[in-house]
Design an enzyme around this catalytic site. Structure first.
Site, short mmCIF file in Angstrom:
data_model
loop_
_atom_site.label_atom_id
_atom_site.label_comp_id
_atom_site.label_asym_id
_atom_site.label_seq_id
_atom_site.Cartn_x
_atom_site.Cartn_y
_atom_site.Cartn_z
N ASN A 1 0.85 -1.19 0.00
CA ASN A 1 0.00 0.00 0.00
C ASN A 1 0.89 1.24 0.00
O ASN A 1 1.92 1.27 0.66
CB ASN A 1 -0.87 0.00 1.27
CG ASN A 1 -1.77 1.23 1.36
OD1 ASN A 1 -2.30 1.68 0.35
ND2 ASN A 1 -1.91 1.76 2.55
N HIS B 1 1.15 5.26 0.99
CA HIS B 1 0.48 6.14 1.95
C HIS B 1 1.10 7.54 1.84
O HIS B 1 2.34 7.66 1.80
CB HIS B 1 0.67 5.58 3.36
CG HIS B 1 -0.05 6.36 4.41
ND1 HIS B 1 -1.42 6.30 4.58
CD2 HIS B 1 0.41 7.23 5.32
CE1 HIS B 1 -1.77 7.11 5.57
NE2 HIS B 1 -0.68 7.69 6.05
N SER C 1 5.14 6.96 1.69
CA SER C 1 5.64 5.64 2.10
C SER C 1 4.99 4.55 1.27
O SER C 1 3.87 4.72 0.77
CB SER C 1 5.28 5.38 3.58
OG SER C 1 5.68 6.46 4.41
N ASP D 1 -2.12 1.16 8.41
CA ASP D 1 -0.84 1.73 7.96
C ASP D 1 0.30 1.40 8.91
O ASP D 1 1.22 2.20 9.11
CB ASP D 1 -0.98 3.25 7.79
CG ASP D 1 -2.07 3.60 6.77
OD1 ASP D 1 -2.86 4.51 7.08
OD2 ASP D 1 -2.14 2.93 5.72
C1 GRF Z 1 -2.93 8.46 -2.72
O1 GRF Z 1 -2.24 9.53 -2.09
C2 GRF Z 1 -2.97 7.28 -1.81
O2 GRF Z 1 -1.80 7.07 -1.05
C3 GRF Z 1 -4.08 7.69 -0.88
O3 GRF Z 1 -5.07 8.23 -1.72
C4 GRF Z 1 -4.41 8.78 -2.87
C5 GRF Z 1 -4.98 8.09 -4.07
O4 GRF Z 1 -4.88 8.92 -5.13
N1 GRF Z 1 -4.60 6.55 -0.14
P1 GRF Z 1 -5.30 8.37 -6.59
O5 GRF Z 1 -6.65 7.69 -6.45
O6 GRF Z 1 -4.24 7.40 -7.03
O7 GRF Z 1 -5.34 9.60 -7.45
#
Ligand code: GRF
Length: 201
Positions: free
Chosen positions: A110, A112, A139, A148
């Site tokens: 994932n 983050h 991260s 997370d």
């Molecule tokens: C990313 O910053 C991800 O880490 C967070 O939400 C955002 C997703 O953006 N959980 P996208 O949908 O890829 O534009």
């Protein structure tokens, strides 16, 4: 490397991965990885990406299931249909139930938008702005059963600029998230990174 990616939103990080894999194929430095399916938990995720890149996709909506466990089992069944070597949560805004983590991790990662363990959870960018910090980060981690909390594969510091709001900071963070994502996929595909070793770290 067969990859399934789960999204909940605009999928801009997924788009960056798809474009990187496509361009690697064309300029003879193929990253031996392919997104074989795109999944989501909701009807309004950007599944146009799947159409655009000709990739199978699936929607497994929590509201169609009696509880989280049965939703998780259905989600896992869909993912496993594609027999992925790696499953990526890219803007997937759900906690993955234990049965799914158990079945897929450590080949479940994932990204983050913070320098974990700073600012875990669904509002990391807003929390960093509100905390008034001068730097935050991005991260990529192995997913475990916490929020997370899994082993950190890689993380980078990102400055908060004066005048940043959540949107401007998040865009700057996403650029780095995409680098972490593509870098991790490349390293796993070349065998340079063994996610099982991250688990022990
Ligand atoms: C990313 O910053 C991800 O880490 C967070 O939400 C955002 C997703 O953006 N959980 P996208 O949908 O890829 O534009």
């Amino acid at each position: 490397l067969k990859i399934v990616v789960l999204i909940s939103g605009t999928g801009s990080n997924l788009r960056a991965l798809l474009e990187a894999l496509r361009s690697a194929r064309t300029n003879e430095t193929p990253i031996l990885a392919e997104v074989v399916a795109i999944g989501t938990d909701r009807d309004d995720a950007n599944l146009a990406l799947a159409e655009e890149f000709g990739i199978p996709h699936f929607v497994v909506r929590p509201k169609d299931f009696a509880d989280r466990t049965s939703w998780g089992d259905a989600l896992l069944a869909e993912i496993q249909r594609y027999e992925p070597d790696l499953t990526i949560l890219s803007g997937f805004m759900r906690l993955v139930p234990p049965a799914v983590v158990e079945a897929l991790s450590p080949n479940l990662v994932n990204t983050h938008p913070a320098y974990l363990p700073e600012f875990p959870g669904a509002h990391a960018v807003r929390d960093a702005i509100e905390a008034g910090v001068s730097e935050t980060g991005a991260s990529i981690i192995v997913v475990d059963n916490g929020v997370d909390t899994g082993p950190i594969i890689e993380r980078r510091r990102i400055p908060v600029e004066p005048g940043d709001d959540e949107a401007s900071l998040h865009e700057r963070i996403k650029i780095v998230e995409r680098e972490l994502l593509i870098g991790t996929v490349t390293r796993v595909a070349t065998g340079d990174l063994n996610l099982k070793e991250c688990e022990r770290a």
